[in-house]
Design an enzyme around this catalytic site. Structure first.
Site, PDB file in Angstrom:
ATOM      1  N   VAL A  14      10.222 -27.301  25.989  1.00 44.52           N
ATOM      2  CA  VAL A  14      10.398 -26.223  25.003  1.00 44.52           C
ATOM      3  C   VAL A  14       9.685 -26.559  23.689  1.00 44.52           C
ATOM      4  O   VAL A  14       9.083 -25.685  23.059  1.00 44.52           O
ATOM      5  CB  VAL A  14      11.905 -25.958  24.754  1.00 44.52           C
ATOM      6  CG1 VAL A  14      12.082 -24.786  23.805  1.00 44.52           C
ATOM      7  CG2 VAL A  14      12.635 -25.683  26.071  1.00 44.52           C
ATOM      8  N   ARG A  45      10.874 -39.446  21.697  1.00 41.54           N
ATOM      9  CA  ARG A  45      11.478 -40.740  22.036  1.00 41.54           C
ATOM     10  C   ARG A  45      10.400 -41.786  22.223  1.00 41.54           C
ATOM     11  O   ARG A  45      10.536 -42.931  21.844  1.00 41.54           O
ATOM     12  CB  ARG A  45      12.295 -40.564  23.325  1.00 41.54           C
ATOM     13  CG  ARG A  45      13.216 -41.680  23.635  1.00 41.54           C
ATOM     14  CD  ARG A  45      14.187 -41.310  24.744  1.00 41.54           C
ATOM     15  NE  ARG A  45      13.754 -40.177  25.547  1.00 41.54           N
ATOM     16  CZ  ARG A  45      14.582 -39.410  26.238  1.00 41.54           C
ATOM     17  NH1 ARG A  45      15.864 -39.670  26.248  1.00 41.54           N
ATOM     18  NH2 ARG A  45      14.132 -38.411  26.960  1.00 41.54           N
ATOM     19  N   LYS A 105      22.323 -25.295  24.172  1.00 43.06           N
ATOM     20  CA  LYS A 105      23.605 -24.598  24.423  1.00 43.06           C
ATOM     21  C   LYS A 105      24.763 -25.555  24.518  1.00 43.06           C
ATOM     22  O   LYS A 105      25.880 -25.225  24.121  1.00 43.06           O
ATOM     23  CB  LYS A 105      23.539 -23.719  25.675  1.00 43.06           C
ATOM     24  CG  LYS A 105      22.951 -24.369  26.913  1.00 43.06           C
ATOM     25  CD  LYS A 105      21.453 -24.252  26.881  1.00 43.06           C
ATOM     26  CE  LYS A 105      20.804 -25.169  27.873  1.00 43.06           C
ATOM     27  NZ  LYS A 105      19.761 -24.553  28.634  1.00 43.06           N
ATOM     28  N   VAL A 132      20.780 -19.158  25.153  1.00 43.18           N
ATOM     29  CA  VAL A 132      21.280 -18.356  26.291  1.00 43.18           C
ATOM     30  C   VAL A 132      20.184 -17.409  26.777  1.00 43.18           C
ATOM     31  O   VAL A 132      19.591 -16.665  25.989  1.00 43.18           O
ATOM     32  CB  VAL A 132      22.513 -17.503  25.880  1.00 43.18           C
ATOM     33  CG1 VAL A 132      23.045 -16.735  27.081  1.00 43.18           C
ATOM     34  CG2 VAL A 132      23.608 -18.377  25.288  1.00 43.18           C
ATOM     35  N   GLY A 134      17.146 -17.900  28.012  1.00 43.70           N
ATOM     36  CA  GLY A 134      15.710 -18.167  27.790  1.00 43.70           C
ATOM     37  C   GLY A 134      15.101 -17.143  26.843  1.00 43.70           C
ATOM     38  O   GLY A 134      15.492 -17.046  25.681  1.00 43.70           O
ATOM     39  N   ILE A 136      15.360 -13.884  26.868  1.00 36.35           N
ATOM     40  CA  ILE A 136      16.061 -12.593  26.691  1.00 36.35           C
ATOM     41  C   ILE A 136      16.784 -12.603  25.336  1.00 36.35           C
ATOM     42  O   ILE A 136      17.590 -13.491  25.085  1.00 36.35           O
ATOM     43  CB  ILE A 136      17.125 -12.366  27.793  1.00 36.35           C
ATOM     44  CG1 ILE A 136      16.555 -12.635  29.185  1.00 36.35           C
ATOM     45  CG2 ILE A 136      17.719 -10.979  27.702  1.00 36.35           C
ATOM     46  CD1 ILE A 136      17.611 -12.643  30.283  1.00 36.35           C
ATOM     47  N   GLU A 190      17.882 -28.882  33.546  1.00 38.29           N
ATOM     48  CA  GLU A 190      18.293 -29.732  32.432  1.00 38.29           C
ATOM     49  C   GLU A 190      17.876 -31.179  32.719  1.00 38.29           C
ATOM     50  O   GLU A 190      17.611 -31.543  33.880  1.00 38.29           O
ATOM     51  CB  GLU A 190      19.819 -29.672  32.275  1.00 38.29           C
ATOM     52  CG  GLU A 190      20.335 -28.313  31.848  1.00 38.29           C
ATOM     53  CD  GLU A 190      19.707 -27.837  30.548  1.00 38.29           C
ATOM     54  OE1 GLU A 190      19.888 -28.498  29.517  1.00 38.29           O
ATOM     55  OE2 GLU A 190      19.028 -26.808  30.558  1.00 38.29           O
ATOM     56  N   ASP A 201      25.972 -25.932  32.669  1.00 38.50           N
ATOM     57  CA  ASP A 201      25.030 -25.238  31.778  1.00 38.50           C
ATOM     58  C   ASP A 201      25.430 -23.763  31.629  1.00 38.50           C
ATOM     59  O   ASP A 201      25.448 -23.223  30.514  1.00 38.50           O
ATOM     60  CB  ASP A 201      23.608 -25.360  32.350  1.00 38.50           C
ATOM     61  CG  ASP A 201      22.592 -24.607  31.516  1.00 38.50           C
ATOM     62  OD1 ASP A 201      22.247 -25.096  30.436  1.00 38.50           O
ATOM     63  OD2 ASP A 201      22.164 -23.509  31.935  1.00 38.50           O
ATOM     64  N   LYS A 205      26.709 -21.604  28.253  1.00 39.08           N
ATOM     65  CA  LYS A 205      26.157 -20.319  27.810  1.00 39.08           C
ATOM     66  C   LYS A 205      27.244 -19.253  27.747  1.00 39.08           C
ATOM     67  O   LYS A 205      27.279 -18.433  26.826  1.00 39.08           O
ATOM     68  CB  LYS A 205      25.034 -19.894  28.752  1.00 39.08           C
ATOM     69  CG  LYS A 205      23.816 -20.799  28.652  1.00 39.08           C
ATOM     70  CD  LYS A 205      22.870 -20.580  29.808  1.00 39.08           C
ATOM     71  CE  LYS A 205      21.628 -21.443  29.684  1.00 39.08           C
ATOM     72  NZ  LYS A 205      20.855 -21.502  30.924  1.00 39.08           N
TER      73      LYS A 205
HETATM   74  P1  NAP Z   1      12.677 -32.102  27.617  1.00 37.81           P
HETATM   75  O1  NAP Z   1      11.461 -31.555  28.252  1.00 37.81           O
HETATM   76  O2  NAP Z   1      13.412 -33.206  28.279  1.00 37.81           O
HETATM   77  O3  NAP Z   1      12.290 -32.570  26.122  1.00 37.81           O
HETATM   78  C1  NAP Z   1      13.153 -33.266  25.297  1.00 37.81           C
HETATM   79  C2  NAP Z   1      12.380 -33.846  24.130  1.00 37.81           C
HETATM   80  O4  NAP Z   1      13.272 -34.498  23.247  1.00 37.81           O
HETATM   81  C3  NAP Z   1      11.321 -34.873  24.527  1.00 37.81           C
HETATM   82  O5  NAP Z   1      10.190 -34.727  23.709  1.00 37.81           O
HETATM   83  C4  NAP Z   1      12.004 -36.217  24.262  1.00 37.81           C
HETATM   84  O6  NAP Z   1      11.086 -37.229  23.872  1.00 37.81           O
HETATM   85  C5  NAP Z   1      12.896 -35.881  23.095  1.00 37.81           C
HETATM   86  N1  NAP Z   1      14.147 -36.658  23.126  1.00 37.81           N
HETATM   87  C6  NAP Z   1      15.134 -36.554  24.044  1.00 37.81           C
HETATM   88  N2  NAP Z   1      16.133 -37.396  23.743  1.00 37.81           N
HETATM   89  C7  NAP Z   1      15.748 -38.056  22.623  1.00 37.81           C
HETATM   90  C8  NAP Z   1      16.360 -39.059  21.845  1.00 37.81           C
HETATM   91  N3  NAP Z   1      17.546 -39.574  22.150  1.00 37.81           N
HETATM   92  N4  NAP Z   1      15.695 -39.480  20.723  1.00 37.81           N
HETATM   93  C9  NAP Z   1      14.484 -38.961  20.396  1.00 37.81           C
HETATM   94  N5  NAP Z   1      13.865 -38.004  21.131  1.00 37.81           N
HETATM   95  C10 NAP Z   1      14.500 -37.566  22.223  1.00 37.81           C
HETATM   96  O7  NAP Z   1      13.754 -30.950  27.370  1.00 37.81           O
HETATM   97  P2  NAP Z   1      13.500 -29.385  27.290  1.00 37.81           P
HETATM   98  O8  NAP Z   1      13.523 -28.802  28.667  1.00 37.81           O
HETATM   99  O9  NAP Z   1      12.359 -29.089  26.405  1.00 37.81           O
HETATM  100  O10 NAP Z   1      14.887 -28.900  26.628  1.00 37.81           O
HETATM  101  C11 NAP Z   1      15.112 -29.069  25.255  1.00 37.81           C
HETATM  102  C12 NAP Z   1      16.362 -28.260  24.865  1.00 37.81           C
HETATM  103  O11 NAP Z   1      16.127 -26.878  25.141  1.00 37.81           O
HETATM  104  C13 NAP Z   1      17.631 -28.646  25.645  1.00 37.81           C
HETATM  105  O12 NAP Z   1      18.738 -28.477  24.795  1.00 37.81           O
HETATM  106  C14 NAP Z   1      17.675 -27.592  26.751  1.00 37.81           C
HETATM  107  O13 NAP Z   1      18.985 -27.350  27.217  1.00 37.81           O
HETATM  108  C15 NAP Z   1      17.147 -26.378  26.005  1.00 37.81           C
HETATM  109  N6  NAP Z   1      16.562 -25.339  26.841  1.00 37.81           N
HETATM  110  C16 NAP Z   1      15.633 -25.658  27.773  1.00 37.81           C
HETATM  111  C17 NAP Z   1      15.050 -24.636  28.516  1.00 37.81           C
HETATM  112  C18 NAP Z   1      14.015 -24.923  29.559  1.00 37.81           C
HETATM  113  O14 NAP Z   1      13.591 -23.990  30.251  1.00 37.81           O
HETATM  114  N7  NAP Z   1      13.553 -26.164  29.715  1.00 37.81           N
HETATM  115  C19 NAP Z   1      15.406 -23.305  28.283  1.00 37.81           C
HETATM  116  C20 NAP Z   1      16.371 -23.020  27.297  1.00 37.81           C
HETATM  117  C21 NAP Z   1      16.927 -24.040  26.570  1.00 37.81           C
HETATM  118  P3  NAP Z   1       9.991 -37.789  24.933  1.00 37.81           P
HETATM  119  O15 NAP Z   1       9.122 -36.622  25.237  1.00 37.81           O
HETATM  120  O16 NAP Z   1       9.273 -38.870  24.198  1.00 37.81           O
HETATM  121  O17 NAP Z   1      10.784 -38.259  26.109  1.00 37.81           O
HETATM  122  N1  HSE Z   2      18.395 -25.418  32.783  1.00 42.16           N
HETATM  123  C1  HSE Z   2      18.507 -24.116  32.207  1.00 42.16           C
HETATM  124  C2  HSE Z   2      18.423 -23.077  33.298  1.00 42.16           C
HETATM  125  C3  HSE Z   2      17.412 -23.924  31.192  1.00 42.16           C
HETATM  126  O1  HSE Z   2      17.991 -23.415  34.410  1.00 42.16           O
HETATM  127  O2  HSE Z   2      18.792 -21.928  33.074  1.00 42.16           O
HETATM  128  C4  HSE Z   2      17.530 -22.628  30.436  1.00 42.16           C
HETATM  129  O3  HSE Z   2      18.651 -22.605  29.608  1.00 42.16           O
END
Ligand code: NAP
Ligand code: HSE
Length: 437
Positions: A14, A45, A105, A132, A134, A136, A190, A201, A205
Site C-alpha cells: 500500500v 524496516r 483496520k 475497510v 480497499g 470502496i 495480511e 481481518d 472491519k
Molecule cells: P506490507 O506490504 O507488508 O508493508 C508493510 C511496510 O511496513 C513495509 O514497508 C515494512 O518494511 C514496514 N514495516 C512493517 N513492520 C515494520 C516495523 N516493525 N518497523 C518498521 N517498518 C515496518 O503491508 P501492506 O499490505 O502494504 O499493508 C499495510 C497496511 O495496510 C496494513 O495495515 C494492512 O492491513 C492495510 N491494508 C492493506 C491492503 C492490501 O491490499 N495489502 C488493503 C487495505 C489495507 P519493509 O518493506 O522494509 O519490510
Molecule cells: N487482507 C485484506 C483483504 C486487505 O484481503 O481484504 C484489504 O483490507
C-alpha cells in the site's frame, strides 16, 4: 499555496501504491486539495529490501521517529500494519501534532477509541477510509452521505483474500492453500494470513463499520468470528444445488435486544447481488430507513485500490488543515457525547436459517432420529439433500439439511444431541443462511 509535506510509515504494497498514485496524479490531486502533496520521508524496516516504487534514497530511513518528529511534516501516513509498534508511533505522531492517515483496520478496531481520544485532545485528524473495503469509499458514505438515515443493518463481503479463495475453489477447483498462496502473491493477504482466513481481518472491519453505522464504540472483542477453514469444496457444490452461494460475510444488525456483530460463512441466494461479488472484489449492502438498500462494490484489496482511499483521505486532510477542529466531521460520524452503549446480542440469541452437512451411516432409522431431535427442538426443515454413495462400500454418506429460521442457542442444543447419535459423525458443518440479496 505552500506544499504539504507528508511522511510515510511503511513502503510495502500500500505504501508503494500510495507513492505511485501521488506521483502519477500529482496535478489532479493539487487541483482537488488546493496544495501540492510531497512525500518528504518514508520509514521501512529494511533499507536494503528492493522496492516496487521509486523514492529519493535520502528520504528513506529505518527510524520511524525520524518521520513523526520531522517538524516539516504535517501528515503521517501509517501503512506498516500490526498493533505494535504502530499504536505507539501513531500516538506519538498525534502528540507531535501531526494528522494521521491509516489503512490499518486492526489498529483502529482495537485501539481506535484511545487514538481518537488522543487526536481529539490534540485537535488533529485521524482518517481511515482505506481500512475497510480497499478502494470502496464506504466509510465516507456511511459517515457523511447517509447521515440522514437510521441504518438498520449492513452485510458485507469485506475480506478480499477469503472471497478470492472461495471463488478460486469454486471456479477452478483450486486447492485452499494454492488459492491462499496466489492471494499472497497478489498482495491481498495480511502479513499474517490467518487474520484473513480465520475472519479476524473481517471482524476488524465490521467493528469499524458498526461503530460508524450505529454510533456505538469500537468493540472488536464483542464480534463473533468464524473463518472459512471448515468450508469444503463439497459445501460450495451442495449449496449451489440448493440455489445458494457461500460467502464470508460481516453482519451488523440492530435488533430489539441490541446490536448483532458477527462474521461467518453464510449461504445467500445465488441470484442476489452479493452472490455475484467474486474474486478480490468486496461489497457492502446497507439498509437505511430513508435510502433503502444500497450496495457499495469495488476492489477490496491491492496496491492501487487501497492507495485510492489513502489519497482521498490525504486530500480531505489537506483541505481542512486550516479549519476549526470543532467543525470537522466527528471520528465515528456521531458527536462524541452522542455515542450510545447499546447491548451486543450474544450469539446464542441470534436468529438465522441454517445449512447443515452431516456424515451419516447408511442404514434405516438414521434420518428419523435426526428429524425427531430437530422436531423436539421445534426446528423445521426447509430442504433435505441426501447424496448417494460415491463408491461401493462407502461407510458414511453426506446429508444436507436446510432449516427454517431458528434461535442459534436452540440449534446448538439440537446439534449436540444429533452429534451423540452413534450413526452420525461428530463433525457437523453448520453455515448460517440469510436472504440478503
Ligand atoms: P506490507 O506490504 O507488508 O508493508 C508493510 C511496510 O511496513 C513495509 O514497508 C515494512 O518494511 C514496514 N514495516 C512493517 N513492520 C515494520 C516495523 N516493525 N518497523 C518498521 N517498518 C515496518 O503491508 P501492506 O499490505 O502494504 O499493508 C499495510 C497496511 O495496510 C496494513 O495495515 C494492512 O492491513 C492495510 N491494508 C492493506 C491492503 C492490501 O491490499 N495489502 C488493503 C487495505 C489495507 P519493509 O518493506 O522494509 O519490510
Ligand atoms: N487482507 C485484506 C483483504 C486487505 O484481503 O481484504 C484489504 O483490507
Amino acid at each position: 499555496m505552500q506544499a504539504v509535506n507528508i511522511g510515510l510509515l511503511g513502503l510495502g504494497t500500500v505504501g508503494c501504491g500510495t507513492v505511485d498514485l501521488l506521483t502519477r496524479s500529482a496535478q489532479e490531486i493539487e487541483r482537488r486539495a488546493g496544495r501540492r502533496v510531497i512525500v518528504k520521508r518514508a520509514s521501512v524496516r529494511d533499507l536494503n529490501k528492493p522496492r516496487t516504487c521509486t523514492i529519493d534514497g535520502a528520504a528513506l530511513t529505518e527510524d520511524p521517529y525520524a518521520v513523526i518528529r520531522d517538524p516539516e511534516i504535517s501528515v503521517v501516513v501509517e501503512l506498516m500494519g500490526g498493533l505494535e509498534p504502530t499504536r505507539t508511533l501513531v500516538l506519538e505522531a498525534i502528540a507531535e501534532g501531526k494528522h494521521v492517515v491509516t489503512a490499518n483496520k486492526a489498529l483502529i478496531a482495537e485501539h481506535g477509541n484511545e487514538i481518537f481520544q488522543a487526536a481529539r485532545d490534540r485537535g488533529v485528524i485521524v482518517a481511515f477510509e482505506a481500512a475497510v473495503g480497499g478502494g470502496i469509499p464506504v466509510i465516507k458514505a456511511i459517515r457523511e452521505s447517509l447521515a440522514g438515515n437510521h441504518i438498520q443493518w449492513l452485510a458485507g463481503i469485506i475480506n478480499g483474500t477469503t472471497n478470492f479463495i472461495l471463488t478460486e475453489m469454486r471456479d477452478r477447483g483450486m486447492d485452499f492453500s494454492d488459492a491462499l498462496a496466489e492471494a499472497q502473491a497478489l498482495g491481498y493477504a495480511e502479513a499474517d494470513p490467518t487474520f484473513d482466513v480465520e475472519g479476524v481481518d473481517a471482524a476488524h472491519k465490521l467493528t469499524i463499520l458498526a461503530a460508524i453505522a450505529f454510533g456505538i464504540p469500537l468493540q472488536f472483542d464483542r464480534v463473533y468470528t468464524e473463518g472459512i477453514g471448515a468450508i469444503g469444496y463439497e459445501d460450495i457444490e451442495y449449496a449451489a444445488e440448493l440455489g445458494y452461494a457461500i460467502k464470508h460475510l460481516g453482519i451488523a444488525q440492530r435488533t430489539e435486544s441490541g446490536v448483532e456483530l458477527r462474521v461467518h460463512p453464510t449461504l445467500i441466494p445465488r441470484k442476489g447481488l452479493l452472490a455475484s461479488v467474486d474474486g478480490v472484489m468486496n461489497a457492502v449492502l446497507i439498509h437505511g430507513d430513508a435510502a433503502g438498500d444500497m450496495l457499495f462494490y469495488g476492489a477490496g484489496a491491492g496496491a492501487m485500490p487501497t492507495a485510492s482511499a489513502v489519497v482521498a483521505d490525504l486530500v480531505d486532510v489537506v483541505r481542512v488543515l486550516s479549519a476549526d477542529p470543532e467543525h470537522r466531521v466527528p471520528y465515528l460520524g456521531f458527536q462524541d457525547h452522542a455515542i450510545s452503549h447499546t447491548e451486543i446480542v450474544p450469539m446464542e440469541s441470534v436468529e438465522a436459517a441454517y445449512y447443515l452437512r452431516l456424515q451419516v451411516e447408511d442404514h434405516p432409522g438414521v434420518m428419523a432420529d435426526i428429524t425427531r431431535i430437530l422436531a423436539e427442538h421445534a426446528i423445521s426443515i426447509e430442504a433435505i439433500l441426501q447424496k448417494p454413495s460415491q463408491s461401493p462400500g462407502q461407510a458414511e454418506l453426506p446429508v444436507i439439511l436446510l432449516t427454517h429460521v431458528v434461535r442459534e442457542g436452540r440449534l446448538d442444543e439440537a446439534l449436540k444431541q444429533i452429534a451423540q447419535l452413534v450413526s452420525v459423525s461428530k463433525q457437523i458443518t453448520r453455515i448460517r443462511l440469510h436472504a440478503f440479496q
